[in-house]
Design a protein around this motif. Sequence first.
Motif, PDB file in Angstrom:
ATOM      1  N   SER A   6      23.475 -17.415   5.049  1.00 45.77           N
ATOM      2  CA  SER A   6      24.198 -16.402   4.284  1.00 45.77           C
ATOM      3  C   SER A   6      23.301 -15.220   3.926  1.00 45.77           C
ATOM      4  CB  SER A   6      24.802 -17.013   3.027  1.00 45.77           C
ATOM      5  OG  SER A   6      23.787 -17.523   2.184  1.00 45.77           O
ATOM      6  N   ALA A   7      22.044 -15.485   3.609  1.00 47.83           N
ATOM      7  CA  ALA A   7      21.119 -14.402   3.275  1.00 47.83           C
ATOM      8  C   ALA A   7      20.836 -13.551   4.504  1.00 47.83           C
ATOM      9  CB  ALA A   7      19.823 -14.968   2.707  1.00 47.83           C
ATOM     10  N   LYS A   8      20.692 -14.186   5.649  1.00 42.76           N
ATOM     11  CA  LYS A   8      20.447 -13.442   6.891  1.00 42.76           C
ATOM     12  C   LYS A   8      21.656 -12.583   7.234  1.00 42.76           C
ATOM     13  CE  LYS A   8      18.789 -14.070  11.579  1.00 42.76           C
ATOM     14  NZ  LYS A   8      18.336 -15.031  12.580  1.00 42.76           N
ATOM     15  N   THR A   9      22.838 -13.135   7.093  1.00 44.33           N
ATOM     16  CA  THR A   9      24.063 -12.381   7.367  1.00 44.33           C
ATOM     17  C   THR A   9      24.179 -11.188   6.427  1.00 44.33           C
ATOM     18  OG1 THR A   9      25.165 -14.387   8.114  1.00 44.33           O
ATOM     19  CG2 THR A   9      26.571 -12.542   7.484  1.00 44.33           C
ATOM     20  N   MET A  10      23.861 -11.384   5.163  1.00 43.21           N
ATOM     21  CA  MET A  10      23.931 -10.296   4.188  1.00 43.21           C
ATOM     22  C   MET A  10      22.925  -9.199   4.528  1.00 43.21           C
ATOM     23  SD  MET A  10      24.173 -10.874   0.157  1.00 43.21           S
ATOM     24  CE  MET A  10      24.883  -9.665  -0.896  1.00 43.21           C
ATOM     25  N   ALA A  11      21.722  -9.581   4.957  1.00 41.13           N
ATOM     26  CA  ALA A  11      20.705  -8.598   5.334  1.00 41.13           C
ATOM     27  C   ALA A  11      21.141  -7.803   6.561  1.00 41.13           C
ATOM     28  CB  ALA A  11      19.373  -9.299   5.588  1.00 41.13           C
ATOM     29  N   VAL A  15      21.834  -3.672   6.731  1.00 38.55           N
ATOM     30  CA  VAL A  15      21.236  -2.756   7.702  1.00 38.55           C
ATOM     31  C   VAL A  15      22.332  -2.076   8.521  1.00 38.55           C
ATOM     32  CG1 VAL A  15      19.757  -2.609   9.744  1.00 38.55           C
ATOM     33  CG2 VAL A  15      19.053  -3.995   7.794  1.00 38.55           C
ATOM     34  N   GLY A  16      23.344  -2.834   8.918  1.00 39.29           N
ATOM     35  CA  GLY A  16      24.468  -2.240   9.638  1.00 39.29           C
ATOM     36  C   GLY A  16      25.202  -1.200   8.797  1.00 39.29           C
ATOM     37  N   GLY A  17      25.326  -1.469   7.515  1.00 34.60           N
ATOM     38  CA  GLY A  17      25.955  -0.513   6.616  1.00 34.60           C
ATOM     39  C   GLY A  17      25.150   0.762   6.496  1.00 34.60           C
ATOM     40  N   LEU A  18      23.825   0.626   6.470  1.00 36.56           N
ATOM     41  CA  LEU A  18      22.967   1.808   6.414  1.00 36.56           C
ATOM     42  C   LEU A  18      23.163   2.667   7.663  1.00 36.56           C
ATOM     43  CD1 LEU A  18      20.736   3.532   5.179  1.00 36.56           C
ATOM     44  CD2 LEU A  18      19.080   2.009   6.285  1.00 36.56           C
ATOM     45  N   VAL A  41      25.131  -2.632  -2.436  1.00 38.58           N
ATOM     46  CA  VAL A  41      25.013  -3.745  -1.480  1.00 38.58           C
ATOM     47  C   VAL A  41      23.545  -4.065  -1.216  1.00 38.58           C
ATOM     48  CG1 VAL A  41      25.462  -4.423   0.912  1.00 38.58           C
ATOM     49  CG2 VAL A  41      27.259  -3.358  -0.431  1.00 38.58           C
ATOM     50  N   ALA A  42      22.710  -3.044  -1.083  1.00 35.47           N
ATOM     51  CA  ALA A  42      21.283  -3.270  -0.846  1.00 35.47           C
ATOM     52  C   ALA A  42      20.641  -3.996  -2.027  1.00 35.47           C
ATOM     53  CB  ALA A  42      20.579  -1.941  -0.587  1.00 35.47           C
ATOM     54  N   ALA A  46      18.896  -7.642  -1.972  1.00 31.96           N
ATOM     55  CA  ALA A  46      17.542  -7.874  -2.481  1.00 31.96           C
ATOM     56  C   ALA A  46      17.542  -8.996  -3.510  1.00 31.96           C
ATOM     57  CB  ALA A  46      16.984  -6.591  -3.073  1.00 31.96           C
ATOM     58  N   GLY A  47      18.559  -9.026  -4.346  1.00 28.77           N
ATOM     59  CA  GLY A  47      18.657 -10.106  -5.331  1.00 28.77           C
ATOM     60  C   GLY A  47      18.841 -11.458  -4.697  1.00 28.77           C
TER      61      GLY A  47
END
Length: 53
Positions: A6-11, A15-18, A41-42, A46-47
């Motif tokens: 889940s953390a990898k997917t969120m990261a 990046v895709g959102g950026l 979202v960033a 990070a949290g």
Amino acid sequence: MPMSGSAKTMAVCTVGGLVAVTAYTVTLGSNGWLWFGWVVVALLTAGVLATRA
């Protein structure tokens, strides 16, 4: 530091959102709400990554 799924997917989504917000800004002009949303979202990403460490 191995990341959970889940953390990898969120990261990856952050990046895709950026990339998407940057492309929008380049083609159509700046939109403050998009940048504000991306910053939120960033910070959430990070949290999540900080709590997984």
